[in-house]
Design a protein around this motif. Sequence first.
Motif, PDB file in Angstrom:
ATOM      1  N   THR A 103       0.858  -1.185   0.000  1.00  0.00           N
ATOM      2  CA  THR A 103       0.000   0.000   0.000  1.00  0.00           C
ATOM      3  C   THR A 103       0.894   1.235   0.000  1.00  0.00           C
ATOM      4  O   THR A 103       1.773   1.372   0.861  1.00  0.00           O
ATOM      5  CB  THR A 103      -0.925   0.011   1.229  1.00  0.00           C
ATOM      6  OG1 THR A 103      -1.735  -1.170   1.205  1.00  0.00           O
ATOM      7  CG2 THR A 103      -1.823   1.233   1.227  1.00  0.00           C
ATOM      8  N   PHE A 122      -3.010   3.936  -2.594  1.00  0.00           N
ATOM      9  CA  PHE A 122      -3.381   2.937  -3.602  1.00  0.00           C
ATOM     10  C   PHE A 122      -2.625   1.647  -3.322  1.00  0.00           C
ATOM     11  O   PHE A 122      -1.533   1.652  -2.755  1.00  0.00           O
ATOM     12  CB  PHE A 122      -3.127   3.446  -5.039  1.00  0.00           C
ATOM     13  CG  PHE A 122      -1.680   3.543  -5.429  1.00  0.00           C
ATOM     14  CD1 PHE A 122      -1.030   2.485  -6.047  1.00  0.00           C
ATOM     15  CD2 PHE A 122      -0.958   4.706  -5.189  1.00  0.00           C
ATOM     16  CE1 PHE A 122       0.298   2.584  -6.426  1.00  0.00           C
ATOM     17  CE2 PHE A 122       0.373   4.813  -5.559  1.00  0.00           C
ATOM     18  CZ  PHE A 122       1.013   3.748  -6.175  1.00  0.00           C
ATOM     19  N   THR A 123      -3.248   0.537  -3.715  1.00  0.00           N
ATOM     20  CA  THR A 123      -2.651  -0.792  -3.528  1.00  0.00           C
ATOM     21  C   THR A 123      -2.899  -1.622  -4.779  1.00  0.00           C
ATOM     22  O   THR A 123      -4.051  -1.735  -5.222  1.00  0.00           O
ATOM     23  CB  THR A 123      -3.282  -1.530  -2.321  1.00  0.00           C
ATOM     24  OG1 THR A 123      -3.197  -0.695  -1.176  1.00  0.00           O
ATOM     25  CG2 THR A 123      -2.597  -2.847  -2.055  1.00  0.00           C
ATOM     26  N   THR A 125      -3.120  -5.292  -6.182  1.00  0.00           N
ATOM     27  CA  THR A 125      -3.320  -6.616  -5.583  1.00  0.00           C
ATOM     28  C   THR A 125      -2.160  -7.537  -5.944  1.00  0.00           C
ATOM     29  O   THR A 125      -1.463  -7.328  -6.933  1.00  0.00           O
ATOM     30  CB  THR A 125      -4.649  -7.243  -6.052  1.00  0.00           C
ATOM     31  OG1 THR A 125      -4.651  -7.296  -7.477  1.00  0.00           O
ATOM     32  CG2 THR A 125      -5.837  -6.453  -5.559  1.00  0.00           C
ATOM     33  N   SER A 130      -5.881  -6.182 -10.250  1.00  0.00           N
ATOM     34  CA  SER A 130      -6.685  -5.011  -9.915  1.00  0.00           C
ATOM     35  C   SER A 130      -5.891  -4.064  -9.012  1.00  0.00           C
ATOM     36  O   SER A 130      -4.864  -4.425  -8.453  1.00  0.00           O
ATOM     37  CB  SER A 130      -8.001  -5.428  -9.239  1.00  0.00           C
ATOM     38  OG  SER A 130      -7.735  -6.147  -8.058  1.00  0.00           O
ATOM     39  N   ILE A 131      -6.421  -2.853  -8.892  1.00  0.00           N
ATOM     40  CA  ILE A 131      -5.810  -1.827  -8.046  1.00  0.00           C
ATOM     41  C   ILE A 131      -6.907  -1.247  -7.154  1.00  0.00           C
ATOM     42  O   ILE A 131      -8.048  -1.082  -7.587  1.00  0.00           O
ATOM     43  CB  ILE A 131      -5.142  -0.722  -8.896  1.00  0.00           C
ATOM     44  CG1 ILE A 131      -4.438   0.305  -7.997  1.00  0.00           C
ATOM     45  CG2 ILE A 131      -6.129  -0.051  -9.834  1.00  0.00           C
ATOM     46  CD1 ILE A 131      -3.557   1.283  -8.765  1.00  0.00           C
ATOM     47  N   THR A 132      -6.568  -1.008  -5.915  1.00  0.00           N
ATOM     48  CA  THR A 132      -7.497  -0.392  -4.981  1.00  0.00           C
ATOM     49  C   THR A 132      -7.034   1.045  -4.741  1.00  0.00           C
ATOM     50  O   THR A 132      -5.914   1.264  -4.261  1.00  0.00           O
ATOM     51  CB  THR A 132      -7.550  -1.167  -3.650  1.00  0.00           C
ATOM     52  OG1 THR A 132      -7.879  -2.525  -3.925  1.00  0.00           O
ATOM     53  CG2 THR A 132      -8.578  -0.581  -2.704  1.00  0.00           C
ATOM     54  N   LYS A 136     -11.541   1.807  -3.181  1.00  0.00           N
ATOM     55  CA  LYS A 136     -12.349   1.315  -4.297  1.00  0.00           C
ATOM     56  C   LYS A 136     -11.483   0.462  -5.211  1.00  0.00           C
ATOM     57  O   LYS A 136     -10.459   0.920  -5.709  1.00  0.00           O
ATOM     58  CB  LYS A 136     -12.935   2.487  -5.088  1.00  0.00           C
ATOM     59  CG  LYS A 136     -13.927   3.293  -4.297  1.00  0.00           C
ATOM     60  CD  LYS A 136     -14.465   4.430  -5.118  1.00  0.00           C
ATOM     61  CE  LYS A 136     -15.419   5.287  -4.288  1.00  0.00           C
ATOM     62  NZ  LYS A 136     -15.888   6.467  -5.018  1.00  0.00           N
ATOM     63  N   GLN A 137     -11.931  -0.775  -5.410  1.00  0.00           N
ATOM     64  CA  GLN A 137     -11.148  -1.703  -6.227  1.00  0.00           C
ATOM     65  C   GLN A 137     -11.544  -1.595  -7.693  1.00  0.00           C
ATOM     66  O   GLN A 137     -12.717  -1.514  -8.031  1.00  0.00           O
ATOM     67  CB  GLN A 137     -11.332  -3.139  -5.745  1.00  0.00           C
ATOM     68  CG  GLN A 137     -10.350  -4.094  -6.384  1.00  0.00           C
ATOM     69  CD  GLN A 137     -10.323  -5.450  -5.701  1.00  0.00           C
ATOM     70  OE1 GLN A 137     -11.121  -5.714  -4.815  1.00  0.00           O
ATOM     71  NE2 GLN A 137      -9.415  -6.305  -6.113  1.00  0.00           N
ATOM     72  N   GLU A 138     -10.548  -1.569  -8.559  1.00  0.00           N
ATOM     73  CA  GLU A 138     -10.730  -1.449  -9.999  1.00  0.00           C
ATOM     74  C   GLU A 138      -9.969  -2.555 -10.700  1.00  0.00           C
ATOM     75  O   GLU A 138      -8.826  -2.829 -10.366  1.00  0.00           O
ATOM     76  CB  GLU A 138     -10.099  -0.145 -10.465  1.00  0.00           C
ATOM     77  CG  GLU A 138     -10.918   1.029 -10.874  1.00  0.00           C
ATOM     78  CD  GLU A 138     -12.357   0.833 -11.181  1.00  0.00           C
ATOM     79  OE1 GLU A 138     -12.652   0.409 -12.309  1.00  0.00           O
ATOM     80  OE2 GLU A 138     -13.179   1.131 -10.337  1.00  0.00           O
ATOM     81  N   LEU A 139     -10.592  -3.204 -11.667  1.00  0.00           N
ATOM     82  CA  LEU A 139      -9.889  -4.190 -12.480  1.00  0.00           C
ATOM     83  C   LEU A 139      -8.950  -3.460 -13.438  1.00  0.00           C
ATOM     84  O   LEU A 139      -9.319  -2.451 -14.023  1.00  0.00           O
ATOM     85  CB  LEU A 139     -10.871  -5.037 -13.286  1.00  0.00           C
ATOM     86  CG  LEU A 139     -11.697  -6.055 -12.490  1.00  0.00           C
ATOM     87  CD1 LEU A 139     -12.700  -6.739 -13.387  1.00  0.00           C
ATOM     88  CD2 LEU A 139     -10.784  -7.080 -11.849  1.00  0.00           C
TER      89      LEU A 139
END
Length: 195
Positions: A103, A122-123, A125, A130-132, A136-139
């Motif tokens: 993170t 931001f993180t 995975t 995906s990225i959070t 909020k998680q986004e593919l």
Amino acid sequence: MKKPSSILIIFVIVIIAFFAVWKVGTPNLISKNKENTTEKVSKKVKKESKKTEKKETSESESSSTETSSSVKSEVSNVSSSESTSSVQPSVKYPVLQKYAGKTYYAVNRESAEVPDMFPTSFTITSDTASITIDGKQELIRDVSSDSGFIALTGEMGHTMGTGLSFEFRPLGVNDDAVEVINQGKYLAYSTTISE
């Protein structure tokens, strides 16, 4: 007449003595024969057991050699498969692997010209699929690396259909600090929270 009867008595005594000696000596002879036979049998058994032990020892040595070589080959197979799996097959984008699972927190976000242009954290995975961003998680749909920057694109899922565009680059040799760019503005991020 006395002579033949005395000879007869002596003869009977000799016969009785012979039978007595024979009776006493026979068990000894039998036991000696048994001892001799037992000794011979035990010697044969010892020789056979030594031969068997030698065979078993050589077989066990060869089997242990085979086992140890098979174990070594299995270990080398495992270690080679582990070394080849350093780029994990479950990782979707290998270029993101060294940043995955960490993170990153904004450093001095409030000092930016427009703080809302940059997320607080931001993180990516661990599978890099995906990225959070700020919870909020986004593919991640695509990743490209150009001129030192890594650009991620994805779908935000808004009703307006706005796409995710996120770019960052490493700061120095350490993967624990990166710099995010948004519309020509830069902000540093670190894996440690700034106080």
